[in-house]
Motif scaffolding. Structure first.
Motif, PDB file in Angstrom:
ATOM      1  N   GLY A  82     -56.832  43.910   1.877  1.00 45.06           N
ATOM      2  CA  GLY A  82     -57.103  42.560   2.278  1.00 45.06           C
ATOM      3  C   GLY A  82     -56.103  41.757   2.313  1.00 45.06           C
ATOM      4  O   GLY A  82     -56.505  40.306   2.859  1.00 45.06           O
ATOM      5  N   ARG A  83     -55.547  41.529   1.472  1.00 44.39           N
ATOM      6  CA  ARG A  83     -54.633  40.690   0.677  1.00 44.39           C
ATOM      7  C   ARG A  83     -53.702  39.798   1.635  1.00 44.39           C
ATOM      8  O   ARG A  83     -53.824  38.261   2.143  1.00 44.39           O
ATOM      9  N   TYR A  85     -55.365  39.159   4.423  1.00 47.14           N
ATOM     10  CA  TYR A  85     -55.897  38.165   5.176  1.00 47.14           C
ATOM     11  C   TYR A  85     -56.022  36.157   5.012  1.00 47.14           C
ATOM     12  O   TYR A  85     -55.754  35.375   5.043  1.00 47.14           O
ATOM     13  N   SER A  86     -55.378  36.232   3.429  1.00 47.15           N
ATOM     14  CA  SER A  86     -55.353  35.824   2.445  1.00 47.15           C
ATOM     15  C   SER A  86     -54.078  34.931   2.773  1.00 47.15           C
ATOM     16  O   SER A  86     -53.597  33.234   2.635  1.00 47.15           O
ATOM     17  N   TRP A  87     -53.173  35.554   2.762  1.00 47.55           N
ATOM     18  CA  TRP A  87     -51.361  35.165   3.381  1.00 47.55           C
ATOM     19  C   TRP A  87     -51.735  34.255   4.559  1.00 47.55           C
ATOM     20  O   TRP A  87     -50.415  33.542   4.978  1.00 47.55           O
ATOM     21  N   ARG A  89     -53.996  33.475   6.126  1.00 45.28           N
ATOM     22  CA  ARG A  89     -54.479  31.463   5.426  1.00 45.28           C
ATOM     23  C   ARG A  89     -53.844  30.429   5.633  1.00 45.28           C
ATOM     24  O   ARG A  89     -53.342  29.058   5.824  1.00 45.28           O
ATOM     25  N   LEU A  90     -52.647  30.930   4.304  1.00 42.85           N
ATOM     26  CA  LEU A  90     -51.862  29.843   3.261  1.00 42.85           C
ATOM     27  C   LEU A  90     -51.030  29.495   4.560  1.00 42.85           C
ATOM     28  O   LEU A  90     -50.249  28.387   4.869  1.00 42.85           O
ATOM     29  N   GLN A  93     -52.984  27.171   7.078  1.00 46.88           N
ATOM     30  CA  GLN A  93     -53.372  25.702   6.398  1.00 46.88           C
ATOM     31  C   GLN A  93     -52.790  25.140   5.495  1.00 46.88           C
ATOM     32  O   GLN A  93     -51.860  23.824   5.126  1.00 46.88           O
ATOM     33  N   GLN A 111     -60.665  45.783  12.411  1.00 50.74           N
ATOM     34  CA  GLN A 111     -60.364  43.933  11.951  1.00 50.74           C
ATOM     35  C   GLN A 111     -59.755  43.045  12.607  1.00 50.74           C
ATOM     36  O   GLN A 111     -59.354  42.462  12.501  1.00 50.74           O
ATOM     37  N   PHE A 114     -61.405  40.117  12.589  1.00 53.10           N
ATOM     38  CA  PHE A 114     -60.754  39.165  11.669  1.00 53.10           C
ATOM     39  C   PHE A 114     -59.757  38.464  11.395  1.00 53.10           C
ATOM     40  O   PHE A 114     -59.730  37.661  10.856  1.00 53.10           O
ATOM     41  N   ARG A 117     -59.438  35.811  13.355  1.00 54.65           N
ATOM     42  CA  ARG A 117     -59.879  34.273  12.499  1.00 54.65           C
ATOM     43  C   ARG A 117     -58.825  33.652  11.937  1.00 54.65           C
ATOM     44  O   ARG A 117     -59.220  32.260  11.591  1.00 54.65           O
ATOM     45  N   VAL A 118     -58.242  34.689  10.485  1.00 54.04           N
ATOM     46  CA  VAL A 118     -57.697  33.881   9.538  1.00 54.04           C
ATOM     47  C   VAL A 118     -55.900  33.951  10.089  1.00 54.04           C
ATOM     48  O   VAL A 118     -55.523  32.804   9.147  1.00 54.04           O
ATOM     49  N   GLN A 146     -68.048  29.911   9.437  1.00 52.50           N
ATOM     50  CA  GLN A 146     -67.368  29.734   8.054  1.00 52.50           C
ATOM     51  C   GLN A 146     -65.943  28.892   9.490  1.00 52.50           C
ATOM     52  O   GLN A 146     -65.973  29.992   9.845  1.00 52.50           O
ATOM     53  N   PRO A 147     -65.417  28.112   8.705  1.00 54.12           N
ATOM     54  CA  PRO A 147     -64.552  27.434   9.229  1.00 54.12           C
ATOM     55  C   PRO A 147     -63.393  28.181   8.926  1.00 54.12           C
ATOM     56  O   PRO A 147     -63.049  28.842   7.593  1.00 54.12           O
ATOM     57  N   ALA A 148     -62.396  29.069   9.423  1.00 51.08           N
ATOM     58  CA  ALA A 148     -60.912  29.037   9.128  1.00 51.08           C
ATOM     59  C   ALA A 148     -59.950  29.252  10.340  1.00 51.08           C
ATOM     60  O   ALA A 148     -59.712  27.912   9.782  1.00 51.08           O
TER      61      ALA A 148
ATOM     62  N   GLU C 158     -62.010  36.348   5.935  1.00 52.76           N
ATOM     63  CA  GLU C 158     -60.852  36.419   4.423  1.00 52.76           C
ATOM     64  C   GLU C 158     -61.233  37.335   3.517  1.00 52.76           C
ATOM     65  O   GLU C 158     -60.211  37.660   2.892  1.00 52.76           O
ATOM     66  N   TYR C 161     -62.671  42.240   2.949  1.00 55.76           N
ATOM     67  CA  TYR C 161     -61.422  43.388   2.318  1.00 55.76           C
ATOM     68  C   TYR C 161     -61.020  43.396   1.513  1.00 55.76           C
ATOM     69  O   TYR C 161     -59.443  43.268   0.950  1.00 55.76           O
TER      70      TYR C 161
END
Lengths: 172, 94, 549
Positions: A82-83, A85-87, A89-90, A93, A111, A114, A117-118, A146-148, C158, C161
């Protein structure tokens, strides 16, 4: 593999270029490694440029160059990884990236929402995927706590009539 | 060591065994004894096919003693039910 | 307690529909088991030894009578008439059929409950102090903050997973009843010098294969920033937690490898970025809205009750002494209902017992029940004048055991009797020890002693933090039990030390008895087992236990 963007199948106009292959004309996607090695050749090209990030590569490695890209491809080698998803968002944002963010690899129907959303806005999907399935999966949830990074107003915002975070950012 | 093929049924999770006639049965006593590794492999292929057609989850082989009882406590418990609730599981029907 | 609004309800209802679709796709073959597994796990559905197991979330362990009655109804209609309360304040059904699970979830949704994120590599059910709202020592109701975290973490796009599962616990009292230091994130709410709420965030605690006590990473975080700080911590973990080795994937390993200082810096940097964006700042209006659900019930003005007359009943007196705790309001008391009858299965309750407790709560405790991580139930607001009647009713139903925090108040995971991951049984050991120490006078003489049993290294039975911990292992197909001493899950958290070679099933009661006798011989006035152990160390216990071997 079929590609979905804006709730419809679209043609993939980008060519994936291997690290040791000659650069073709037109829109291309290269690896981060190749981009870093050949930045000065790649950036001045007058055709859309994409970069492929593996799941262990943070987009922060792109730095200010992020804005040279028309497409950033996030690889999901296994659906459990799931990395990305964070990438995403970075990218949206932190780095303020406005171009296309594409998910490729082992991605499940459940998936897509989600991912959207990111901030992922195009999806490589399995052969045989029906667009109705995609649309249904994207409509399975009406409210989000949650805000995304999709600009959707969170439940928190709806309860207290706050504008969505993106609207906030635009107003500033 | 002789073996038995087992899995859980997809629809309700019930423990099942491959019987001699190719059926999936709930009773360990009705399970086919797989005497040789070749028998085991053939049975495993049947189990994997049953996984692919949505009958079973996770088919696998386990060892049994010459007295035809499971070697491991795990399989003894699966074949009977919780040792702390003799009124539940397969043992409850006996 | 919290009630769903239209948003909460819609989310849960849609989740039921979604899972119904997923089950249909699985049964039709559109989804393979490998693809379905993470989906069912995120709805709390496991496949165990005998059947499926459904884990229902009981957020921060608080239930209404109506909810508990629904849990009893589900146990009767879809299961085998009972259920199991777990060390994470959840409830487990051991025998549901796959096709019934969507209907069970629909029944749960009808009483504002769900099974969302009770498994999977996501943020799990948020746990808290089971005495919240009633304890005299708390600075705020931790359930307010647990609910805020529950909502933020539900379907977090986020963090669904993650490298591994993620557990958050919250307390607002100096006495830690929620074991916060052995959670991935543990939050202690306190008041700062100006009486404002401040949140201390401990990160990287946990049990399992590598038991570690959490580090204070965020100190004095302001209320409005709590979610931003949590998001920062989660993002650091999601990016850098190990994904190459299942056993090294928890956040505790990351904190351990990079060090608490580095973790603090990384989270602080991420926190600063997120704060700048601003979207996660908690509006005071939301805090107020949720606070309103947790206001005190309409307590009567009552004097503290003189129970001298009733205490002449020795059994009642014993129960009051162990199972009744001080309430913040005069005339009221907090009652722990033991789910550890002598020789019983820790944490199991029949549907009839659940119904009874629900009715009692309705009548005598403002309609509210708590589930403790020690696998007991709690009625948090009982009038002292109702205690005797309550005890009589409980006792008749097998729920009046006066053993809270004593040696027979044993925590045990389901172990190999049910669990697919277990290496050995644990309930049988709990039952044998419970019977060995059944004598109440003896138990009371021994005093507080937390005995915790796990059937595998995953440590669902919290053995690492037991004053005495027991871990079941498999040695060439035979069950053996390893003993640890000196663990604590409380504010003085510590990880137990391994005593020596493991014991066979039949030898465990004698071994534990020797340990207890060693303590009794060595203890000084006022000392609990743990205190004596900490004073004298492991050696006297080791000598006594292994001398004859």
């Amino acid at each position: 593999m079929p590609l979905i963007k804006d709730n419809a199948f679209v043609e993939d106009t980008f060519a994936r270029v291997a690290d040791d292959a000659a650069l073709p004309e037109g829109a291309i996607i290269v690896s981060l490694k190749r981009f870093q090695a050949e930045r000065d050749v790649l950036v001045p090209r007058n055709t859309p440029l994409g970069v492929r990030l593996s799941s262990d590569q943070s987009p922060e490695a792109l730095g200010a160059d992020v804005h040279h890209f028309a497409l950033i491809e996030l690889e999901f080698p296994k659906f459990k990884d799931g990395r990305g998803y964070s990438w995403a968002r970075l990218l949206r944002q932190r780095l303020g990236y406005k171009g296309e963010v594409r998910a490729t690899g082992d991605v499940l129907r459940d998936q897509w929402l989600f991912m959207s959303r990111v901030g992922i806005d195009s999806f490589e999907v399995r052969a045989g995927t029906r667009i109705e399935d995609f649309r249904a999966a994207m409509a399975e949830q009406t409210f989000f706590y949650q805000p995304a990074s999709d600009g959707v107003r969170s439940v928190l915002d709806l309860r207290h009539s706050r504008p969505a975070p993106f609207a906030l950012a635009a107003a500033q | 060591m002789a073996q038995v093929l087992t899995a859980n049924r997809l629809s309700d999770g019930e423990v099942v065994y491959l019987a001699a006639d190719g059926a999936w049965v709930e009773s360990f006593d009705a399970a086919k004894i797989l005497a040789t590794p070749a028998d085991g492999e053939a049975a495993l292929a049947v189990g994997q096919e049953a996984e692919r057609n949505q009958q079973l989850v996770h088919a696998y082989l386990f060892d049994i003693t010459p007295a035809k009882k499971p070697v491991k406590m795990r399989e003894i418990i699966r074949a009977a039910g919780p040792t702390v609730r003799r009124d539940l599981g397969k043992q409850a029907a006996f | 307690m919290y009630r769903y609004d239209e948003f909460d309800q819609k989310l849960v209802d849609e989740r039921v529909a979604q899972f119904r679709g997923q089950v249909a796709r699985r049964l039709s073959g559109e989804l393979t088991e490998e693809e379905f597994k993470p989906l069912r796990l995120m709805n709390g559905l496991y496949l165990q030894l005998h059947a499926y197991m459904l884990r229902v979330a009981i957020p921060y362990g608080t239930l209404s009578s109506r909810q508990l009655k629904m849990l009893a109804h589900i146990a009767r209609k879809y299961d085998k008439g009972y259920a199991h309360f777990t060390t994470r304040q959840n409830l487990q059904y051991n025998w549901p059929k796959l096709g019934d699970v969507p209907d069970i979830l629909a029944d749960l949704a009808s009483v504002e409950m769900h099974a969302i994120q009770t498994s999977g590599n996501c943020i799990r059910n948020v746990t808290s102090d089971h005495f919240a709202g009633a304890a005299a020592d708390e600075v705020d109701d931790p359930r307010v903050w647990s609910e805020i975290i529950r909502q933020w973490s539900t379907f977090h796009p986020e963090f669904s997973y993650l490298p591994r599962k993620f557990k958050i616990a919250v307390t607002a009292a100096p006495k830690d009843r929620a074991a916060i230091k052995v959670h991935d994130i543990g939050i202690v709410i306190r008041r700062d010098a100006s009486a404002k709420l401040a949140f201390d965030v401990y990160v990287g605690g946990g049990q399992g294969r590598t038991p570690l006590v959490g580090h204070l990473i965020g100190e004095g975080i302001e209320a409005g920033d709590l979610l931003a700080y949590l998001e920062a911590t989660m993002r650091v973990y999601n990016q850098y937690g190990r994904r190459d080795n299942l056993y090294k994937a928890r956040i505790k390993i990351l904190v351990h490898q990079i060090g608490a200082n580095e973790m603090r810096c990384q989270v602080a940097a991420e926190f600063a970025e997120i704060k700048q964006h601003g979207a996660l700042t908690l509006p005071q209006a939301e805090i107020d809205r949720i606070n309103a659900y947790f206001l005190d019930p309409a307590f009567e003005k009552l004097p503290d009750e003189d129970l001298t007359a009733q205490r002449k009943n020795k059994a009642f007196a014993a129960w009051v002494e162990t199972n009744v705790a001080k309430h913040k309001v005069p005339g009221y008391a907090i009652v722990t209902i033991s789910l550890k009858p002598i020789g019983g299965i820790p944490g199991d309750a029949s549907a009839d017992q659940m119904d009874l407790v629900a009715s009692l709560a309705e009548r005598l405790s403002f309609d509210e029940i708590r589930v403790s991580h020690e696998q007991n139930l709690v009625l948090a607001h009982v009038r002292q004048r109702d205690l005797f009647e309550l005890w009589q009713t409980l006792d008749k139903a097998g729920l009046g055991t006066a053993n809270h925090a004593l040696i027979t108040d044993i925590i045990a995971c389901p172990g190999l009797d049910y669990c697919d991951l277990a290496n050995a049984r644990s309930i049988n050991i709990a039952q044998a020890l419970s019977k060995r120490f059944a004598d109440l006078d003896r138990q009371r003489n021994i005093g507080e002693l937390k005995l915790k049993i796990s059937g595998c290294i995953n440590a669902c039975g919290h053995h690492h933090v037991g004053h005495i911990g027991i871990l079941g292992v498999d040695k060439k197909g035979v069950e053996y039990y390893q003993i640890t001493l000196g663990g604590s899950g409380a504010e003085d958290a510590s990880v137990g030390e391994i005593l020596g070679p493991a014991f066979g099933e039949a030898d465990v009661p004698d071994a534990i008895e020797k340990l207890v006798d060693t303590y009794l011989a060595a203890r000084q006035p006022g000392e609990r087992f743990l205190d004596t152990y900490r004073r004298v160390g492991i050696q006297p216990f080791r000598e006594k236990l292994y001398a004859a071997h």
